[in-house]
Design a protein around this motif. Structure first.
Motif, PDB file in Angstrom:
ATOM      1  N   ALA A 138       0.823  -1.210   0.000  1.00 39.57           N
ATOM      2  CA  ALA A 138       0.000   0.000   0.000  1.00 39.57           C
ATOM      3  C   ALA A 138       0.859   1.262   0.000  1.00 39.57           C
ATOM      4  CB  ALA A 138      -0.929  -0.001   1.223  1.00 39.57           C
ATOM      5  N   PRO A 139       0.269   2.397  -0.392  1.00 43.99           N
ATOM      6  CA  PRO A 139       1.015   3.664  -0.319  1.00 43.99           C
ATOM      7  C   PRO A 139       1.406   4.008   1.114  1.00 43.99           C
ATOM      8  CG  PRO A 139      -0.949   3.898  -1.684  1.00 43.99           C
ATOM      9  CD  PRO A 139      -1.058   2.565  -1.007  1.00 43.99           C
ATOM     10  N   TYR A 140       0.477   3.781   2.033  1.00 42.98           N
ATOM     11  CA  TYR A 140       0.666   4.130   3.441  1.00 42.98           C
ATOM     12  C   TYR A 140       0.994   2.865   4.225  1.00 42.98           C
ATOM     13  CZ  TYR A 140      -0.601   6.007   8.068  1.00 42.98           C
ATOM     14  OH  TYR A 140      -0.593   6.398   9.377  1.00 42.98           O
ATOM     15  N   ALA A 141       2.036   2.911   5.031  1.00 45.10           N
ATOM     16  CA  ALA A 141       2.481   1.703   5.735  1.00 45.10           C
ATOM     17  C   ALA A 141       1.481   1.223   6.765  1.00 45.10           C
ATOM     18  CB  ALA A 141       3.831   1.972   6.412  1.00 45.10           C
ATOM     19  N   GLY A 142       0.638   2.113   7.269  1.00 46.90           N
ATOM     20  CA  GLY A 142      -0.379   1.734   8.229  1.00 46.90           C
ATOM     21  C   GLY A 142       0.111   1.784   9.665  1.00 46.90           C
ATOM     22  N   LEU A 143      -0.834   1.932  10.578  1.00 46.39           N
ATOM     23  CA  LEU A 143      -0.548   1.915  12.011  1.00 46.39           C
ATOM     24  C   LEU A 143      -1.244   0.709  12.631  1.00 46.39           C
ATOM     25  CD1 LEU A 143      -0.932   5.699  12.873  1.00 46.39           C
ATOM     26  CD2 LEU A 143       1.178   4.376  12.853  1.00 46.39           C
ATOM     27  N   PRO A 144      -0.687   0.175  13.710  1.00 45.05           N
ATOM     28  CA  PRO A 144      -1.269  -1.040  14.285  1.00 45.05           C
ATOM     29  C   PRO A 144      -2.594  -0.770  14.979  1.00 45.05           C
ATOM     30  CG  PRO A 144       0.492  -0.220  15.676  1.00 45.05           C
ATOM     31  CD  PRO A 144       0.521   0.612  14.428  1.00 45.05           C
ATOM     32  N   PRO A 145      -3.590  -1.628  14.759  1.00 47.16           N
ATOM     33  CA  PRO A 145      -4.813  -1.523  15.549  1.00 47.16           C
ATOM     34  C   PRO A 145      -4.519  -1.960  16.987  1.00 47.16           C
ATOM     35  CG  PRO A 145      -4.859  -3.511  14.231  1.00 47.16           C
ATOM     36  CD  PRO A 145      -3.625  -2.750  13.814  1.00 47.16           C
ATOM     37  N   THR A 146      -5.392  -1.612  17.887  1.00 48.06           N
ATOM     38  CA  THR A 146      -5.193  -1.967  19.297  1.00 48.06           C
ATOM     39  C   THR A 146      -5.057  -3.475  19.474  1.00 48.06           C
ATOM     40  OG1 THR A 146      -6.481  -0.030  19.917  1.00 48.06           O
ATOM     41  CG2 THR A 146      -6.138  -1.685  21.618  1.00 48.06           C
ATOM     42  N   GLU A 147      -5.729  -4.240  18.613  1.00 44.29           N
ATOM     43  CA  GLU A 147      -5.643  -5.704  18.707  1.00 44.29           C
ATOM     44  C   GLU A 147      -4.198  -6.186  18.591  1.00 44.29           C
ATOM     45  OE1 GLU A 147      -9.782  -4.765  17.375  1.00 44.29           O
ATOM     46  OE2 GLU A 147      -7.770  -4.026  16.977  1.00 44.29           O
TER      47      GLU A 147
ATOM     48  N   TYR B 217      -1.037 -10.346  28.162  1.00 47.41           N
ATOM     49  CA  TYR B 217      -0.248 -11.215  29.042  1.00 47.41           C
ATOM     50  C   TYR B 217       1.010 -10.534  29.570  1.00 47.41           C
ATOM     51  CZ  TYR B 217      -3.200 -14.239  26.214  1.00 47.41           C
ATOM     52  OH  TYR B 217      -4.280 -14.790  25.569  1.00 47.41           O
ATOM     53  N   VAL B 218       1.560  -9.598  28.812  1.00 47.52           N
ATOM     54  CA  VAL B 218       2.795  -8.919  29.207  1.00 47.52           C
ATOM     55  C   VAL B 218       2.454  -7.556  29.800  1.00 47.52           C
ATOM     56  CG1 VAL B 218       5.005  -8.014  28.423  1.00 47.52           C
ATOM     57  CG2 VAL B 218       4.079 -10.098  27.384  1.00 47.52           C
ATOM     58  N   LYS B 219       2.758  -7.363  31.058  1.00 46.14           N
ATOM     59  CA  LYS B 219       2.473  -6.112  31.779  1.00 46.14           C
ATOM     60  C   LYS B 219       1.043  -5.616  31.533  1.00 46.14           C
ATOM     61  CE  LYS B 219       7.257  -4.508  31.988  1.00 46.14           C
ATOM     62  NZ  LYS B 219       8.186  -3.386  31.770  1.00 46.14           N
ATOM     63  N   PRO B 220       0.065  -6.455  31.733  1.00 45.95           N
ATOM     64  CA  PRO B 220      -1.320  -6.064  31.428  1.00 45.95           C
ATOM     65  C   PRO B 220      -1.851  -4.937  32.310  1.00 45.95           C
ATOM     66  CG  PRO B 220      -1.278  -8.126  32.637  1.00 45.95           C
ATOM     67  CD  PRO B 220       0.146  -7.819  32.292  1.00 45.95           C
ATOM     68  N   ASP B 221      -1.242  -4.734  33.496  1.00 50.19           N
ATOM     69  CA  ASP B 221      -1.724  -3.699  34.411  1.00 50.19           C
ATOM     70  C   ASP B 221      -0.840  -2.457  34.437  1.00 50.19           C
ATOM     71  OD1 ASP B 221      -3.843  -5.359  35.266  1.00 50.19           O
ATOM     72  OD2 ASP B 221      -2.453  -6.440  36.584  1.00 50.19           O
ATOM     73  N   SER B 222       0.098  -2.352  33.500  1.00 49.65           N
ATOM     74  CA  SER B 222       1.013  -1.210  33.487  1.00 49.65           C
ATOM     75  C   SER B 222       0.241   0.098  33.290  1.00 49.65           C
ATOM     76  CB  SER B 222       2.041  -1.364  32.369  1.00 49.65           C
ATOM     77  OG  SER B 222       2.776  -0.163  32.199  1.00 49.65           O
ATOM     78  N   PRO B 223       0.532   1.113  34.105  1.00 46.24           N
ATOM     79  CA  PRO B 223      -0.144   2.419  33.921  1.00 46.24           C
ATOM     80  C   PRO B 223       0.155   3.040  32.561  1.00 46.24           C
ATOM     81  CG  PRO B 223       1.652   2.586  35.519  1.00 46.24           C
ATOM     82  CD  PRO B 223       1.455   1.130  35.266  1.00 46.24           C
ATOM     83  N   ASN B 224       1.317   2.696  31.972  1.00 45.08           N
ATOM     84  CA  ASN B 224       1.657   3.232  30.647  1.00 45.08           C
ATOM     85  C   ASN B 224       0.711   2.722  29.563  1.00 45.08           C
ATOM     86  OD1 ASN B 224       3.848   4.722  31.546  1.00 45.08           O
ATOM     87  ND2 ASN B 224       5.308   3.055  31.220  1.00 45.08           N
ATOM     88  N   LEU B 225       0.021   1.617  29.862  1.00 41.42           N
ATOM     89  CA  LEU B 225      -0.857   1.008  28.862  1.00 41.42           C
ATOM     90  C   LEU B 225      -2.333   1.311  29.119  1.00 41.42           C
ATOM     91  CD1 LEU B 225       0.909  -2.463  28.653  1.00 41.42           C
ATOM     92  CD2 LEU B 225       1.067  -0.587  27.013  1.00 41.42           C
ATOM     93  N   ALA B 226      -2.590   2.286  29.988  1.00 37.43           N
ATOM     94  CA  ALA B 226      -3.976   2.608  30.342  1.00 37.43           C
ATOM     95  C   ALA B 226      -4.808   2.966  29.108  1.00 37.43           C
ATOM     96  CB  ALA B 226      -4.002   3.751  31.354  1.00 37.43           C
ATOM     97  N   LEU B 227      -4.248   3.787  28.212  1.00 33.79           N
ATOM     98  CA  LEU B 227      -5.002   4.195  27.014  1.00 33.79           C
ATOM     99  C   LEU B 227      -5.191   3.022  26.054  1.00 33.79           C
ATOM    100  CD1 LEU B 227      -3.561   7.737  26.179  1.00 33.79           C
ATOM    101  CD2 LEU B 227      -5.772   7.152  27.174  1.00 33.79           C
ATOM    102  N   VAL B 228      -4.240   2.101  26.042  1.00 36.38           N
ATOM    103  CA  VAL B 228      -4.376   0.914  25.189  1.00 36.38           C
ATOM    104  C   VAL B 228      -5.529   0.049  25.697  1.00 36.38           C
ATOM    105  CG1 VAL B 228      -3.244  -1.168  24.324  1.00 36.38           C
ATOM    106  CG2 VAL B 228      -1.926   0.934  24.616  1.00 36.38           C
ATOM    107  N   ARG B 229      -5.585  -0.158  27.014  1.00 41.92           N
ATOM    108  CA  ARG B 229      -6.679  -0.964  27.586  1.00 41.92           C
ATOM    109  C   ARG B 229      -8.032  -0.283  27.362  1.00 41.92           C
ATOM    110  NH1 ARG B 229      -2.735  -1.472  31.677  1.00 41.92           N
ATOM    111  NH2 ARG B 229      -3.762   0.128  32.956  1.00 41.92           N
ATOM    112  N   GLU B 230      -8.057   1.046  27.507  1.00 42.75           N
ATOM    113  CA  GLU B 230      -9.302   1.787  27.285  1.00 42.75           C
ATOM    114  C   GLU B 230      -9.761   1.653  25.830  1.00 42.75           C
ATOM    115  OE1 GLU B 230     -10.843   6.433  27.359  1.00 42.75           O
ATOM    116  OE2 GLU B 230      -9.120   5.854  28.592  1.00 42.75           O
ATOM    117  N   SER B 231      -8.804   1.762  24.925  1.00 38.47           N
ATOM    118  CA  SER B 231      -9.115   1.603  23.499  1.00 38.47           C
ATOM    119  C   SER B 231      -9.671   0.210  23.218  1.00 38.47           C
ATOM    120  CB  SER B 231      -7.849   1.846  22.669  1.00 38.47           C
ATOM    121  OG  SER B 231      -8.019   1.444  21.329  1.00 38.47           O
ATOM    122  N   TRP B 232      -9.082  -0.786  23.847  1.00 46.92           N
ATOM    123  CA  TRP B 232      -9.497  -2.178  23.665  1.00 46.92           C
ATOM    124  C   TRP B 232     -10.922  -2.397  24.198  1.00 46.92           C
ATOM    125  CZ3 TRP B 232      -8.187  -6.581  21.325  1.00 46.92           C
ATOM    126  CH2 TRP B 232      -8.577  -7.807  21.868  1.00 46.92           C
ATOM    127  N   GLU B 233     -11.180  -1.842  25.370  1.00 52.21           N
ATOM    128  CA  GLU B 233     -12.482  -2.043  26.006  1.00 52.21           C
ATOM    129  C   GLU B 233     -13.604  -1.290  25.285  1.00 52.21           C
ATOM    130  OE1 GLU B 233     -11.644  -0.722  29.918  1.00 52.21           O
ATOM    131  OE2 GLU B 233     -10.406  -2.484  30.421  1.00 52.21           O
TER     132      GLU B 233
END
Length: 212
Positions: free
Chosen positions: A72-81, A89-105
């Motif tokens: 594709a022309p644009y390389a794309g960005l990863p979806p939250t999935e 499984y890896v650092k699932p409760d890390s505060p740095n990942l709060a927005l990732v978990r919110e996006s997922w939920e």
């Protein structure tokens, strides 16, 4: 009278042309200046993602997150999935990942800040560059060494033309395109020009190659 009319017409169209050229120079200068201002400046993201850790330390391929880069022309960005494949499984409760978990939920995508933004009048397609053996690092630099991603150089017209006039020193085998540490060999590059059917410089530097 006729001579005077011709003189007035010449003055009028000369003024119009002069204004047009002045505007072109001003806006091209602004565009180049904007590109240069972004050079070397880390771009903060909503989630503190380190390419140095993920690409450099863990050895994740560019294609794992930028899955469209080969077609594709644009390389794309990863979806939250993609993020949650590991982080369930890896650092699932890390505060740095709060927005990732919110996006997922919530099922809402993360809003990443764009690092490279070419002007609208520039046409660029990732796929042919990858197919011809142009490595990611040629444009994006050593991403595997960047804790915070940034644009390593100004993507000016000169930068593109330098490569299009003489692509051989920048080519590598296709299997090395995503290897950030690979050092291109100019001799091998000349062989790859033929093997990958890279168009001659006269065609690569035609205006409609990048401006369509």
């Amino acid at each position: 009278m006729r001579r005077r009319n011709r003189w007035l017409k010449t003055l009028f169209w000369g003024s119009v042309l002069g204004v047009f050229l002045a505007l072109v120079l001003v806006f091209s200068g602004v565009a180049v200046g904007a590109l240069e201002q972004r050079e070397g400046r880390p771009v903060p993201q909503p989630v503190p993602f380190s390419h140095a850790f993920h690409a450099g330390g863990l050895g994740l391929s560019c294609r794992y997150c930028h899955s469209a880069v080969e077609y594709a022309p644009y390389a794309g960005l990863p979806p939250t999935e993609t993020c949650m494949t590991c982080h369930l499984y890896v650092k699932p409760d890390s505060p740095n990942l709060a927005l990732v978990r919110e996006s997922w939920e919530k099922g809402e995508p993360l809003r990443w800040n764009r690092v490279i933004n070419l002007p609208d009048f520039v046409y660029f397609h990732h796929a042919p560059h990858v197919a011809k053996g142009v490595g990611c690092a040629e444009c994006h630099g050593r991403v595997d060494q960047m804790p915070v991603i940034y644009q390593p150089r100004a993507f000016t017209m000169k930068f593109c033309l330098d490569c299009h006039w003489n692509p051989a020193p920048r080519l590598r085998p296709r299997e090395q395109v995503f290897n950030m540490a690979y050092v291109p060999d100019p001799e091998l590059g000349r062989e790859l020009l033929k093997l990958y059917h890279v168009r001659p410089p006269e065609e690569l530097t035609s205006c409609n190659t990048c401006h369509r």
